[in-house]
Scaffold this motif. Structure first.
Motif: not given
Length: 270
Positions: A178-182
């Motif tokens: 699972f990937t978060l991006l800012l």
């Protein structure tokens, strides 16, 4: 005559109070994001997003803002650009805030267009790193919690000279977790979706600056009038996008029907 004067003064005072509250009353907006790809260790994990401060001040030594963030009980704090304002650049003011944030939780940061516009972006990054902030510059890291891990990526503002697609390719986005991006700019959501990023945090649009009830934001940089991406959660086939209305102002000195906002996202393993 005296009654008319009292009436006009009352109306004027009401307008002044209304404008003041629209630009100083900090709100907490809560979202929940569920996914079978979120590890069980991250169930209930709270991410607090702060965006577009633009060197604004909320109480002495930013205490009102810090209190609100602390109230949200963050496991992670993400700052999605425009911490400073290129027109009234006051880095010490913003660093005072971040010094207090790092005592509450781990802090991750990406640049916005105003950091780049100061022509002082490297100093800003180095000062934040010295405080213990994880500055993400077109890169991906693993974020561990308990016995689980997810990925967190961050890209620069396109004003640095690269497109969102080029920066995401450089960041080597993970597809196995699972990937978060800012990423500061919400108008590139189509690109974030193409890279199959699970959850992106953006700002930049200032909620549309003036929000028209039941319609939405009036204007946003990069999107023009009646923009699509100004606030809340948006979804495409592969991705979700969380947009903060932000906290401060830049070119336009006031907000209407658009209270300063801190976003809280709670992850849920489903």
């Amino acid at each position: 005559m005296i009654f008319k004067l009292i009436k006009y003064v009352s109306i004027l005072l009401s307008i002044i109070v209304f404008i003041y509250l629209n630009n100083n009353w900090i709100t907490l907006t809560n979202h929940k994001v569920s996914s079978p790809d979120i590890p069980a260790a991250f169930d209930g994990y709270r991410i607090v997003q702060v965006s577009d401060l633009h060197d604004a001040t909320f109480g002495e030594n930013q205490q009102r803002l810090v209190k609100k963030v602390k109230q949200a009980k963050p496991d992670l704090i993400v700052i999605t650009g425009d911490l400073v304002d290129s027109r009234r650049y006051d880095l010490p003011n913003s660093l005072d805030l971040v010094k207090q944030f790092v005592k509450l939780a781990d802090v991750y940061y990406v640049t916005g267009n105003h950091e780049v516009a100061t022509n002082d972006v490297q100093l800003i990054k180095s000062e934040l790193k010295a405080l213990g902030v994880q500055v993400l510059s077109n890169e991906t890291l693993l974020l561990e919690h308990g016995n689980g891990s997810i990925a967190i990526s961050g890209i620069e503002d396109p004003l640095m000279g690269q497109t969102a697609s080029e920066m995401l390719a450089e960041a080597e986005i993970r597809s196995d977790v699972f990937t978060l991006l800012l990423a500061h700019r919400p108008e590139d959501f189509q690109t974030y979706d193409e890279f199959e990023i699970d959850l992106t945090f953006s700002g930049h649009a200032h909620g549309g600056q003036f929000r028209i009830p039941f319609v939405g934001g009036l204007i946003a940089p990069g999107q023009g009038f009646f923009p699509e991406f100004t606030a809340g959660i948006h979804e495409k086939e592969q991705s979700k996008l969380v947009i903060s209305r932000g906290l401060g102002n830049s070119i336009l000195p006031l907000r209407l029907f658009n209270l300063p906002e801190i976003v809280v996202v709670t992850l849920q393993s489903s």
